[in-house]
Design an enzyme around this catalytic site. Sequence first.
Site, PDB file in Angstrom:
ATOM      1  N   ARG A   1     -25.811  -1.557   7.584  1.00 24.54           N
ATOM      2  CA  ARG A   1     -25.652  -2.957   7.196  1.00 24.54           C
ATOM      3  C   ARG A   1     -25.989  -3.907   8.340  1.00 24.54           C
ATOM      4  NH1 ARG A   1     -19.951  -3.416   4.175  1.00 24.54           N
ATOM      5  NH2 ARG A   1     -21.112  -4.781   2.799  1.00 24.54           N
TER       6      ARG A   1
ATOM      7  N   GLU B   1     -19.622  -5.410  10.288  1.00 25.17           N
ATOM      8  CA  GLU B   1     -20.497  -4.631  11.155  1.00 25.17           C
ATOM      9  C   GLU B   1     -21.545  -5.488  11.847  1.00 25.17           C
ATOM     10  OE1 GLU B   1     -18.731  -1.937   8.094  1.00 25.17           O
ATOM     11  OE2 GLU B   1     -19.797  -3.859   8.002  1.00 25.17           O
TER      12      GLU B   1
ATOM     13  N   LYS C   1       0.845  -1.187   0.000  1.00 30.97           N
ATOM     14  CA  LYS C   1       0.000   0.000   0.000  1.00 30.97           C
ATOM     15  C   LYS C   1       0.888   1.248   0.000  1.00 30.97           C
ATOM     16  CE  LYS C   1      -4.056   1.824   2.432  1.00 30.97           C
ATOM     17  NZ  LYS C   1      -4.997   1.574   3.552  1.00 30.97           N
TER      18      LYS C   1
END
Length: 629
Positions: free
Chosen positions: A381, A353, A260
């Site tokens: 969600r 979640e 990254k």
Amino acid sequence: MATVPKIPVSDPYSLLAGLASPDDVRGLAPGELPELAAQMRAFLVGTVCATGGHLGPNLGVVELTLALHRVFDSPRDALVFDTGHQSYVHKLVTGRMRGFDRPRQAGGLSGYPARAESVHDVVENSHASTALSYADGLAKARQLTGETQRAVVAVIGDGAMTGGLAWEALNNLGTARDRPVIVVLNDNGRSYAPTTGALATHLRALRTGTRAGERRNVFTDLGFTYFGPVDGHDIPALEAALRSARALERPVVVHVHTVKGKGYEPAELDVVDCLHAVGTVDPATGRPSSSMNGAAGVPKRPSWTSVFSQHLVELAEQRPELVGVTASMLRPTGLHPMAVRFPERVFDVGIAEQHAVTSAAGLAIGGFHPVVAIYASFLNRAFDQVLMDVALHRLPVTFVLDRAGITGPDGASHHGMWDLSVFSTAPGLRIAAPRDGVRLIELLDEAVCGSHGPTMLRIPKGSVAPELRAIGQADGIDILYRSRHRSRDVLIVGVGPMAEPACKAAVELAELGARATVVDPRWVHPISPTLVELAARHRLVVTVEDNLRASGVGTGLLAACQDAGLDTRVIRLGLPAAFLPHDDRDTLLEHAGLTAESIVKAVLDARSGAAMRQATIAARVPTRSARTR
């Protein structure tokens, strides 16, 4: 660490500027690709540092994106990017370089794939862990229409792979031998921060060689052929693996290892989040530019998140039953300081979640008080878990919804504009909306001290508003402004940060001869009986909230007034039931009519309308003298 490759000054983006479609990338000689990759990195650093956006994720997928477009024929072959914040390179390949003059601003490119922008953008939902399910459905569609030669490729990060939805999809994809889907696992060992959990350990073993050469791993056990790990910055190796995967015509996982922030030293040295998402920064250092530090001599106000974060640590020191829970967002939601102070009492469950909420329910059953910190749009969600696993059991769980209301440049999927409408349907759940940092501290205190059911605090993105002190209080409702005249024309209910424009509107209305009262309910759901009593004392009520106009606080107050038999008119100002575009927060609020000027206009229009109605009625009803003639 590597720096951004140098490009000849005479023509810095010679190859990049020539990209009109993926065909142009496929037409390049292999020897030209490293230079193109370097030009892309230089371009991304220059543009994203100037405008803000997702920098680290895109720097890490330059070679991978080039290889994907050289092996597969988009849009005939579907490339589905999970989360989508790493799609900037994909946009460059598909001819959208000019759109980067103002990305994530009105009229500019979205920070995520956008179907309205290009036929090469298959989906645009920027929530994580969805790509594999999209791919499963696309592959089924290909099979039903007989288009089996059109490849379906899902690119998903190891962070997003921690989400439960991804594993539900893998469970279906692995055994569907007649519906080949190529899963490209972009493994950089992190999402926002280093990935945690059993999957991270397993992938690390595959990357580091402790399981290299073994024919069996979690993916092969699920029915996939496994290629990897492949160096995600080696284009020939990537192309070879992807071509082999396509040729098999069966479910395949191509495990790609990337870095990254690759090629940009400040990002590679930033072990916290590799400059995952940035505002405007100095490209030489990767640090925030001076424009982000406030005007000269004016101290920059702290963010809502930092105020919450600091006070949570103080509360945790006083209350040993407090624990923190988040879904792979320790730093963005403010739980990191508590994790440093009390590492055994903070739980990062990955991008999951639903699991976060039900796990918090288990913690509450076990005698603790969880503080679940999640972005407002992401908690949608887990509605079923909030409803059935927490609210049904009346458990003391506090949800802190960061990024509530309009978030700005991240667009439709990140605006936290649904939570009041969605979660107000959960019986027993109390919802608070602080108007400033002082009220955030007060309301957090009240929330974590409660033991008779769930609570929820919604805080916006950005810096805290200046303190707005109350001039009085009525059973927990703060009175912020009151006309000097005894009679009252209008009651303005400012929800959270909307209290400030509500007060400004009241001052302007007073100058125009309209008497107003402004209140902040603090706890906005359920509707306080005292708020209904206040409404009964006014001719007109205006509610102002940065949530959907439908089914929000205004709708709740309207229903409560009707239940009480009041004929007081209630005007609800809020966000439209629409997917709002990316733009800065203030502009979007203005367009939605959530400014002081808009509040004033709504009141004056209502008063004018009422006067006209009264005049019409008076004209139709004969006077007493006329009736007695």
